[in-house]
Design a protein around this motif. Structure first.
Motif, PDB file in Angstrom:
ATOM      1  N   PRO A  39       0.820  -1.209   0.000  1.00  0.00           N
ATOM      2  CA  PRO A  39       0.000   0.000   0.000  1.00  0.00           C
ATOM      3  C   PRO A  39       0.860   1.269   0.000  1.00  0.00           C
ATOM      4  CG  PRO A  39      -0.075  -1.090   2.154  1.00  0.00           C
ATOM      5  CD  PRO A  39       0.734  -1.962   1.262  1.00  0.00           C
ATOM      6  N   VAL A  40       2.106   1.166   0.529  1.00  0.00           N
ATOM      7  CA  VAL A  40       2.995   2.337   0.593  1.00  0.00           C
ATOM      8  C   VAL A  40       3.789   2.436  -0.718  1.00  0.00           C
ATOM      9  CG1 VAL A  40       4.858   3.441   1.914  1.00  0.00           C
ATOM     10  CG2 VAL A  40       3.228   1.905   3.055  1.00  0.00           C
ATOM     11  N   SER A  41       3.981   3.676  -1.213  1.00  0.00           N
ATOM     12  CA  SER A  41       4.688   3.827  -2.498  1.00  0.00           C
ATOM     13  C   SER A  41       6.160   3.472  -2.335  1.00  0.00           C
ATOM     14  CB  SER A  41       4.571   5.266  -2.987  1.00  0.00           C
ATOM     15  OG  SER A  41       5.446   6.079  -2.246  1.00  0.00           O
ATOM     16  N   LEU A  42       6.783   3.103  -3.437  1.00  0.00           N
ATOM     17  CA  LEU A  42       8.210   2.777  -3.403  1.00  0.00           C
ATOM     18  C   LEU A  42       9.014   4.002  -2.995  1.00  0.00           C
ATOM     19  CD1 LEU A  42      10.463   0.729  -3.907  1.00  0.00           C
ATOM     20  CD2 LEU A  42      10.411   1.343  -6.319  1.00  0.00           C
ATOM     21  N   GLU A  43       8.604   5.159  -3.482  1.00  0.00           N
ATOM     22  CA  GLU A  43       9.325   6.398  -3.159  1.00  0.00           C
ATOM     23  C   GLU A  43       9.352   6.638  -1.646  1.00  0.00           C
ATOM     24  OE1 GLU A  43       8.218   9.611  -5.605  1.00  0.00           O
ATOM     25  OE2 GLU A  43      10.105  10.628  -5.112  1.00  0.00           O
ATOM     26  N   ASP A  44       8.201   6.501  -1.000  1.00  0.00           N
ATOM     27  CA  ASP A  44       8.144   6.698   0.452  1.00  0.00           C
ATOM     28  C   ASP A  44       8.964   5.624   1.176  1.00  0.00           C
ATOM     29  OD1 ASP A  44       6.595   8.859   0.075  1.00  0.00           O
ATOM     30  OD2 ASP A  44       4.688   7.899   0.631  1.00  0.00           O
ATOM     31  N   THR A  45       8.884   4.408   0.682  1.00  0.00           N
ATOM     32  CA  THR A  45       9.613   3.317   1.339  1.00  0.00           C
ATOM     33  C   THR A  45      11.122   3.558   1.274  1.00  0.00           C
ATOM     34  OG1 THR A  45       7.885   1.868   0.483  1.00  0.00           O
ATOM     35  CG2 THR A  45       9.766   0.787   1.469  1.00  0.00           C
ATOM     36  N   LEU A  46      11.570   4.150   0.174  1.00  0.00           N
ATOM     37  CA  LEU A  46      13.019   4.315  -0.016  1.00  0.00           C
ATOM     38  C   LEU A  46      13.596   5.551   0.679  1.00  0.00           C
ATOM     39  CD1 LEU A  46      13.410   3.335  -3.787  1.00  0.00           C
ATOM     40  CD2 LEU A  46      14.315   2.098  -1.824  1.00  0.00           C
ATOM     41  N   ALA A  47      12.752   6.370   1.275  1.00  0.00           N
ATOM     42  CA  ALA A  47      13.264   7.600   1.897  1.00  0.00           C
ATOM     43  C   ALA A  47      14.313   7.278   2.964  1.00  0.00           C
ATOM     44  CB  ALA A  47      12.100   8.372   2.511  1.00  0.00           C
ATOM     45  N   ASN A  48      15.458   7.934   2.895  1.00  0.00           N
ATOM     46  CA  ASN A  48      16.569   7.778   3.868  1.00  0.00           C
ATOM     47  C   ASN A  48      17.076   6.345   4.007  1.00  0.00           C
ATOM     48  OD1 ASN A  48      16.282  10.514   4.554  1.00  0.00           O
ATOM     49  ND2 ASN A  48      14.543   9.962   5.883  1.00  0.00           N
ATOM     50  N   THR A  49      17.017   5.594   2.960  1.00  0.00           N
ATOM     51  CA  THR A  49      17.488   4.208   3.099  1.00  0.00           C
ATOM     52  C   THR A  49      19.011   4.132   2.935  1.00  0.00           C
ATOM     53  OG1 THR A  49      16.906   1.934   2.525  1.00  0.00           O
ATOM     54  CG2 THR A  49      17.279   3.390   0.680  1.00  0.00           C
ATOM     55  N   ASP A  50      19.668   3.299   3.754  1.00  0.00           N
ATOM     56  CA  ASP A  50      21.113   3.085   3.640  1.00  0.00           C
ATOM     57  C   ASP A  50      21.414   1.900   2.721  1.00  0.00           C
ATOM     58  OD1 ASP A  50      21.835   5.056   5.672  1.00  0.00           O
ATOM     59  OD2 ASP A  50      20.955   3.638   7.111  1.00  0.00           O
ATOM     60  N   ILE A  51      20.507   0.932   2.766  1.00  0.00           N
ATOM     61  CA  ILE A  51      20.738  -0.314   2.019  1.00  0.00           C
ATOM     62  C   ILE A  51      19.441  -0.716   1.319  1.00  0.00           C
ATOM     63  CG2 ILE A  51      21.198  -2.806   2.283  1.00  0.00           C
ATOM     64  CD1 ILE A  51      22.836  -1.957   4.856  1.00  0.00           C
ATOM     65  N   ILE A  52      19.545  -1.003   0.023  1.00  0.00           N
ATOM     66  CA  ILE A  52      18.408  -1.597  -0.702  1.00  0.00           C
ATOM     67  C   ILE A  52      18.754  -3.056  -0.921  1.00  0.00           C
ATOM     68  CG2 ILE A  52      17.163  -1.679  -2.895  1.00  0.00           C
ATOM     69  CD1 ILE A  52      17.715   1.272  -3.257  1.00  0.00           C
ATOM     70  N   LEU A  53      17.902  -3.953  -0.458  1.00  0.00           N
ATOM     71  CA  LEU A  53      18.166  -5.382  -0.670  1.00  0.00           C
ATOM     72  C   LEU A  53      17.060  -5.945  -1.552  1.00  0.00           C
ATOM     73  CD1 LEU A  53      19.270  -7.980   1.964  1.00  0.00           C
ATOM     74  CD2 LEU A  53      17.677  -8.533   0.158  1.00  0.00           C
ATOM     75  N   CYS A  54      17.439  -6.510  -2.684  1.00  0.00           N
ATOM     76  CA  CYS A  54      16.429  -7.026  -3.616  1.00  0.00           C
ATOM     77  C   CYS A  54      16.278  -8.535  -3.473  1.00  0.00           C
ATOM     78  CB  CYS A  54      16.799  -6.674  -5.054  1.00  0.00           C
ATOM     79  SG  CYS A  54      15.635  -7.369  -6.229  1.00  0.00           S
ATOM     80  N   ALA A  55      15.068  -8.969  -3.092  1.00  0.00           N
ATOM     81  CA  ALA A  55      14.755 -10.405  -3.023  1.00  0.00           C
ATOM     82  C   ALA A  55      13.533 -10.689  -3.904  1.00  0.00           C
ATOM     83  CB  ALA A  55      14.507 -10.835  -1.584  1.00  0.00           C
ATOM     84  N   ILE A  56      13.549 -10.040  -5.072  1.00  0.00           N
ATOM     85  CA  ILE A  56      12.468 -10.219  -6.055  1.00  0.00           C
ATOM     86  C   ILE A  56      12.825 -11.414  -6.949  1.00  0.00           C
ATOM     87  CG2 ILE A  56      11.451  -9.093  -8.108  1.00  0.00           C
ATOM     88  CD1 ILE A  56      10.699  -7.302  -5.976  1.00  0.00           C
ATOM     89  N   SER A  57      11.822 -12.129  -7.438  1.00  0.00           N
ATOM     90  CA  SER A  57      12.086 -13.202  -8.399  1.00  0.00           C
ATOM     91  C   SER A  57      12.736 -12.612  -9.651  1.00  0.00           C
ATOM     92  CB  SER A  57      10.778 -13.878  -8.830  1.00  0.00           C
ATOM     93  OG  SER A  57      10.032 -14.240  -7.718  1.00  0.00           O
ATOM     94  N   MET A  58      13.499 -13.457 -10.344  1.00  0.00           N
ATOM     95  CA  MET A  58      14.271 -12.983 -11.505  1.00  0.00           C
ATOM     96  C   MET A  58      13.416 -12.206 -12.505  1.00  0.00           C
ATOM     97  SD  MET A  58      17.338 -13.037 -12.633  1.00  0.00           S
ATOM     98  CE  MET A  58      17.377 -11.559 -13.585  1.00  0.00           C
ATOM     99  N   LYS A  59      12.201 -12.695 -12.740  1.00  0.00           N
ATOM    100  CA  LYS A  59      11.408 -12.078 -13.814  1.00  0.00           C
ATOM    101  C   LYS A  59      11.013 -10.629 -13.496  1.00  0.00           C
ATOM    102  CE  LYS A  59       6.903 -14.162 -12.598  1.00  0.00           C
ATOM    103  NZ  LYS A  59       7.212 -14.863 -11.358  1.00  0.00           N
ATOM    104  N   GLY A  60      11.114 -10.226 -12.228  1.00  0.00           N
ATOM    105  CA  GLY A  60      10.735  -8.851 -11.885  1.00  0.00           C
ATOM    106  C   GLY A  60      11.914  -7.921 -11.640  1.00  0.00           C
TER     107      GLY A  60
END
Ligand SMILES: NC(=O)C1=CN([C@@H]2O[C@H](COP(=O)(O)OP(=O)(O)OC[C@H]3O[C@@H](n4cnc5c(N)ncnc54)[C@H](O)[C@@H]3O)[C@@H](O)[C@H]2O)C=CC1
Ligand SMILES: O=C(CO)COP(=O)(O)O
Length: 325
Positions: A39-60
């Motif tokens: 429900p929360v936008s990606l932009e809001d979620t990423l605010a002030n983030t130090d680390i982005i960790l991606c655990a998305i399936s390959m196709k995404g």
């Protein structure tokens, strides 16, 4: 090195994203989980983030990496990108870290991969993993972030090798599931897994990975975990195919992604392009395509031309040195 609690955004709220969120929370880091259904936008979620960790399936992965880039290009100046996906992109044959590096050429990109069945991690059982990056300091930072009594984290200087170990073993895990599903025994399984490792090294070396990395946690370690556990979705694909299920039936019954199915197709493209012998993967490919039965795949592997165990080491060479006896 920064030992303070970090703001970590985990992209992908599936089995692995949630398990990694639990592991990061052990060390008091602030974790925000995002998925395409959030429900929360990606932009809001990423605010002030130090680390982005991606655990998305390959196709995404590519779509999500582009989305991150479009919403937050400027504010990600010191952010470390960690990729935990185990797959290969069709057509480009890129690994997930290569996709992130292409879209974020100025961010440190760290690969996290190892024998890490998420269901065991959710049960708080101990595990070890590997982090690898061209940026050694970034890898050490991620090691610090995730290391705990439950999770032992090693660094490794070979990101391509670490990433490919976790990716290539998925196809061999499908074959191991078939082996167990047909009740072929421990000897057969040992032979299959060992020869599977040889295929992983051949492909890995061609794509720039170091041989020794495949004998570590992210290679042999992950191969052993997934080839021997019914918790592995890839193993389950093989096991159920050997029990007369069709591929669509198996995939619809699985909880989550079995990356080996798509990886197998990409590996066939790579092998053809570079003339690499990957007989086990080839049989898995034909089995997944419905072209052969599990028993026919077994016969084809057993009746291949006899050869030396090691590449570039022909039998004649050993005999001519008088070592036959
Ligand atoms: N579950 C496990 O034990 C482990 C999984 N992995 C790897 O982590 C990756 C994810 O695995 P799981 O979490 O188990 O899978 P999952 O199926 O439980 O979750 C996949 C996540 O990716 C998202 N996703 C899928 N397709 C997407 C798309 N087209 N666009 C945007 N988002 C998309 C889903 O919404 C979900 O959040 C895979 O590459 C897997 O090989 C790695 C280590 C352990
Ligand atoms: O990569 C994994 C364990 O290290 C998870 O394996 P599966 O995707 O086959 O469940």
């Amino acid at each position: 090195m920064n030992n303070k609690p970090q703001n970590i955004t985990i992209l992908g709220a599936g089995a692995w994203g949630q398990a990694l969120a639990h592991l990061a929370a052990i060390n008091q880091h602030t974790v925000r989980l995002w998925s395409r259904h959030s429900p929360v936008s990606l932009e809001d979620t990423l605010a002030n983030t130090d680390i982005i960790l991606c655990a998305i399936s390959m196709k995404g992965v590519r779509d999500v990496a582009n989305l991150v880039n479009s919403v937050n290009e400027k504010s990600l100046k010191n952010t470390i990108v960690v990729t935990a996906t185990k797959g290969l992109e069709p057509y480009t044959t890129y690994t997930p870290s290569q996709i992130w590096e292409t879209i974020f050429p100025h961010q440190p990109v760290v690969v996290l991969s190892g024998p890490n069945l998420s269901k065991e991690i959710e049960q708080k059982l101990p595990a070890a993993t590997v982090v690898a990056s061209k940026n050694v300091v970034a890898a050490q930072q991620i090691q610090l972030v995730f290391s705990s009594q439950q999770f032992r984290v090693y660094t490794n200087p070979d990101p391509v090798g670490v990433e490919l170990g976790g990716t290539l073993k998925n196809v061999i895990a499908i074959s191991a599931g078939v082996c167990d599903g047909l009740h072929l025994g421990t000897n057969a399984k040992a032979a299959l897994v060992t020869r599977g490792l040889t295929e992983m090294v051949r492909i890995g070396n061609t794509l720039g990975a170091k041989t020794e990395t495949f004998y570590g946690l992210s290679g042999l370690g992950d191969l052993l975990a997934t080839c021997n556990s019914p918790l592995s979705r890839n193993y389950q694909v093989g096991y159920q195919l050997a029990n007369s299920k069709t591929l669509p039936e198996v995939l619809s019954s699985l909880s989550g992604t079995a990356e080996g199915v798509n990886t197998c197709r990409v590996l066939m493209e790579i092998a053809q392009k570079h003339s690499i012998a990957i007989p086990i993967t080839e049989q898995v490919y034909q089995l997944l395509a419905g072209e052969i039965t599990p028993r026919q795949a077994l016969d084809k592997l057993m009746l291949r031309d006899i050869k030396s165990e090691f590449d570039n080491f022909p039998v004649e060479q050993i005999w001519s040195r008088g070592e036959k006896c």
